[in-house]
Design a protein around this motif. Structure first.
Motif, mmCIF file in Angstrom:
data_model
loop_
_atom_site.group_PDB
_atom_site.id
_atom_site.type_symbol
_atom_site.label_atom_id
_atom_site.label_comp_id
_atom_site.label_asym_id
_atom_site.label_seq_id
_atom_site.Cartn_x
_atom_site.Cartn_y
_atom_site.Cartn_z
ATOM 1 N N UNK A 397 1.170 5.989 8.921
ATOM 2 C CA UNK A 397 2.592 5.342 8.776
ATOM 3 C C UNK A 397 2.751 3.947 8.716
ATOM 4 N N UNK A 398 1.591 3.232 9.054
ATOM 5 C CA UNK A 398 1.720 1.763 8.527
ATOM 6 C C UNK A 398 1.616 1.864 7.106
ATOM 7 N N UNK A 399 0.456 2.401 6.610
ATOM 8 C CA UNK A 399 0.238 2.434 5.194
ATOM 9 C C UNK A 399 1.639 2.800 4.366
ATOM 10 N N UNK A 400 2.431 3.690 4.921
ATOM 11 C CA UNK A 400 3.520 4.257 4.306
ATOM 12 C C UNK A 400 4.667 3.295 4.385
ATOM 13 N N UNK A 401 4.750 2.520 5.405
ATOM 14 C CA UNK A 401 5.829 1.453 5.720
ATOM 15 C C UNK A 401 5.401 0.330 4.659
ATOM 16 N N UNK A 402 4.039 -0.023 4.599
ATOM 17 C CA UNK A 402 3.874 -1.063 3.785
ATOM 18 C C UNK A 402 4.294 -0.902 2.197
ATOM 19 N N UNK A 403 3.985 0.455 1.762
ATOM 20 C CA UNK A 403 4.225 0.888 0.613
ATOM 21 C C UNK A 403 5.695 0.629 0.288
ATOM 22 N N UNK A 425 5.125 -9.631 -8.730
ATOM 23 C CA UNK A 425 4.627 -8.604 -8.925
ATOM 24 C C UNK A 425 3.177 -8.399 -8.671
ATOM 25 N N UNK A 426 2.654 -9.512 -9.595
ATOM 26 C CA UNK A 426 1.295 -9.507 -9.694
ATOM 27 C C UNK A 426 0.302 -9.614 -8.329
ATOM 28 N N UNK A 427 0.888 -10.737 -7.981
ATOM 29 C CA UNK A 427 0.202 -11.455 -6.593
ATOM 30 C C UNK A 427 0.460 -10.446 -5.401
ATOM 31 N N UNK A 428 1.810 -9.827 -5.404
ATOM 32 C CA UNK A 428 2.221 -8.687 -4.253
ATOM 33 C C UNK A 428 1.388 -7.402 -4.321
ATOM 34 N N UNK A 432 -1.050 -6.195 -1.545
ATOM 35 C CA UNK A 432 -0.875 -4.649 -0.931
ATOM 36 C C UNK A 432 -2.097 -3.802 -1.106
ATOM 37 N N UNK A 433 -2.482 -3.864 -2.177
ATOM 38 C CA UNK A 433 -3.609 -3.083 -2.870
ATOM 39 C C UNK A 433 -4.882 -3.298 -1.906
ATOM 40 N N UNK A 434 -4.896 -4.486 -1.848
ATOM 41 C CA UNK A 434 -6.190 -4.947 -0.885
ATOM 42 C C UNK A 434 -5.843 -4.418 0.541
#
Length: 673
Positions: A397-403, A425-428, A432-434
């Motif tokens: 759920x945390x992952x979904x919220x972060x996305x 966009x590049x840095x964000x 978030x991918x990390x």
């Protein structure tokens, strides 16, 4: 007065009036949030029927659950699932109990309502207590107790504080008293008879925990308290749902009379047991019925009225056999009592018949106990695994919220400008991918942890059961059993009836002690010494009384301290078999056992000396015999495991000094638990 006050408020100004009106509204809303909803009241009413009509009870709670689902009220769903879990506990359905408790606890994570979280923790605490996971049970019940106290639910606080008091017994007498008194406080605040009786029984248990004799002020205080409790239960019996608690009040009062000054108040004693028996039969409460019949039978046995005692136990057996189910524990207990009565009446034929039936039901009881142990272990594992899965879902759920946040951030950046959007966009995106990789890695680690827990739990359970079986086999050597029975048979054939019965009783008692103690975590030093005496006296019979023994304890040793069971007997067996048995017949053997206590090290030192042939001569005989000492090997394994918690655990075997003569000395360091 009300109208005048209202008028003054208006006159002082509309803004102040509006502020006070809003403040009143918020206080009213907060107060209402702590009160049970109509759905909760319906579920509670259904649960109150669990003793009178279990089918109707379950049906009404399920209706409340369907209503909560229809209205989409999560907190009421949690409460209904909690009541369903407690209903399944009453019905002894572990699988359904676990499923409903886990569901309630999972749903409680989706709400911030105090009552819902309190009910979920209460259901989980009840489940952990049912499957003998006492530490986890205490954690959940303490959490539930704090939440109910915060919500002002004094009736639930009284019951939970009572359960916490029982769980702390006998390890922490201070906390037992603390929560028993808190239970009385909340019960008085609640004002209902059910809570008050529940709390009084908990406090009464605290009063009787430390009673050692049947005289003195403490005994009188406990009797007076339980008289008031029994009178309270009789007066309010119609308003008390848990009818078993009424029976418990009578049983506890009768038990206090049996421990009182001699001769006891027989009329009061039997009157309370009769009331308990009526309650047990009316509501089919097995434990109350077994206790009432057992106390009466034991009293008449001690009194010497064996006929009345035998009639009582047989009546109990007939009543149990008339029911649609079989209680092997109860039948084994009654046949065991009948054996004692037959032995005291010297009716050996009846003793044999009762012993045969006792052995049958005792084996069935043991099989049920083993099955229950396995089911509880599985339930503990499944519950732990579900909690880990809940954590996994929270991570997802945390992952979904972060996305989602990532998408909102990108949309906001697009509005500001194309260049700034690209850079942001590049840095964000990289951040978030990390973060997503980290969360996925944590999820993978959690899944691996669940798999390892499953494997470890199964391996530990298998190792424990294997060690129990090997320990039990090691305590009862077949040669020892056949020789002991052979000697007893010889005495019977020679018409030495009394010694034969005496030794047969010792043999039966030893067998029962070994069977029971091999499944216990701890026993008292008194119990261990009693088992050793029975074992050594049977060995004396086997060797034609060819040796003597002594058992001594230093003054500093407390005989009620707790130690692991069945650690000492293997060394006595070695002393007899490899030390005294090969000796010349002209020399009389001697085994000396002495206990000393090392308080600082939390250690009990057992020193065993014999005047046998010694280690060197014994090893030569072993080379010819090729016999492996299984019991000593298992004892070494057990002590090795204990060494992880107590570095002093272990044993040393050596020759005695030449000045003392031949023989061996064993120094055994036993952890005090």
């Amino acid at each position: 007065m009300h109208l005048n006050s209202r008028f003054l408020l208006i006159k002082k100004g509309p803004l102040k009036f509006i502020f006070l009106l809003l403040l009143s509204f918020f206080f009213t809303a907060f107060a209402n949030a702590q009160q049970p909803s109509s759905i909760e009241k319906l579920a509670a009413y259904g649960y109150s029927k669990r003793f009178a009509d279990s089918s109707s009870c379950k049906k009404m709670v399920l209706q409340a659950l369907e209503l909560a689902k229809k209205k989409n009220i999560i907190e009421d769903e949690v409460i209904c699932y909690s009541y369903l879990a407690l209903t399944q506990r009453r019905l002894l359905h572990l699988k359904e109990f676990t499923r409903y408790a886990d569901t309630a606890f999972y749903l409680s994570k989706k709400t911030n309502k105090i009552r819902a979280k309190a009910f979920a923790s209460m259901a989980m605490g009840s489940l952990k207590s049912y499957i003998d996971d006492k530490p986890e049970a205490l954690n959940y019940l303490l959490a539930s107790y704090k939440l109910f106290a915060k919500a002002g639910a004094h009736d639930h606080c009284a019951k939970i504080a009572s359960d916490i008091s029982y769980l702390f017994s006998p390890a922490s007498p201070t906390k037992v008293e603390k929560y028993a008194r808190e239970a009385l406080y909340h019960a008085s605040k609640a004002g209902d008879a059910e809570s008050q009786l529940y709390a009084r029984l908990a406090f009464g248990s605290h009063l009787t925990d430390n009673l050692e004799t049947g005289t003195g002020a403490k005994w009188l205080e406990a009797v007076h308290f339980f008289k008031e409790t029994a009178a309270f239960a009789e007066k309010h019996s119609a308003n008390i749902v848990s009818k078993s608690n009424i029976g418990v009040a009578y049983i506890n009062l009768a038990d206090l009379y049996s421990k009182g000054p001699k001769p006891i108040d027989e009329k009061a004693f039997l009157n309370n047991l009769e009331k308990a028996t009526v309650i047990a039969k009316k509501y089919n409460i097995k434990i109350i019925y077994r206790s009432a019949i057992g106390l009466q039978g034991f009293y008449f046995t001690e009194k010497g009225d064996y006929t009345k005692a035998e009639v009582l136990f047989i009546e109990g057996i007939k009543y149990q056999q008339s029911l649609p189910y079989t209680d092997n524990y109860l039948l084994a207990a009654f046949y065991d009592c009948l054996k004692d009565v037959a032995a005291k009446r010297k009716d050996f034929e009846a003793y044999h018949n009762y012993d045969t039936l006792y052995a049958k039901y005792n084996q069935l009881k043991y099989n049920e106990s083993t099955q229950s142990l396995l089911q509880n272990a599985d339930a503990r594992y499944e519950s732990s695994k579900k909690i880990e899965r809940i954590k996994q879902l929270q991570l997802e759920n945390e992952l979904v919220q972060k996305n989602k946040l990532l998408g909102y951030g990108i949309a906001g950046v697009l509005l500001i400008g194309l260049v700034f959007m690209f850079r942001s966009y590049y840095y964000r995106q990289r951040y978030y991918l990390n973060r997503e990789d980290i969360l996925k890695q944590e999820q993978a680690n959690s899944e691996l942890k669940v798999q390892l827990m499953e494997k470890e739990t199964i391996e530990n359970l298998a190792a424990t059961l294997s060690l129990e079986r090997r320990l039990l086999r090691s305590q009862m050597d077949p040669h020892f059993i056949f020789n002991a029975l052979g000697n007893i048979q010889s005495m019977i054939l020679q018409k030495d009836t009394m010694p034969a019965v005496s030794y047969l009783n010792k043999f039966a008692k030893l067998t029962r002690q070994v069977l029971e103690q091999s499944r216990k975590e701890t026993i008292s030093l008194d119990e261990e010494i009693s088992t050793l005496r029975n074992y050594i006296e049977l060995q004396q019979l086997r060797l034609n009384n060819g040796f003597d023994y002594t058992i001594e304890c230093d003054e500093s040793v407390e005989t009620d301290l707790l130690i692991p069971p069945l650690l000492i007997q293997p060394f006595i067996e070695n002393a007899v078999e490899h030390g005294l048995k090969p000796m010349e017949k002209e020399i009389r053997g001697l085994i000396e056992i002495r206990f000393t206590q090392q308080i600082a090290q939390k250690n009990l030192v057992c020193t065993i000396k014999d005047n046998g042939i010694g280690l060197a001569a014994s090893r030569k005989l072993k080379l010819k015999d090729h016999h492996e000492s299984l019991s000593t090997k298992i004892t070494d394994e057990r002590l090795s495991k204990m060494k992880q918690e107590n570095e002093y655990a272990g044993f040393v075997v050596s020759e005695r000094d030449e000045e003392e003569g031949s023989g061996c000395i064993v120094i055994l360091n036993i952890p005090i638990l």
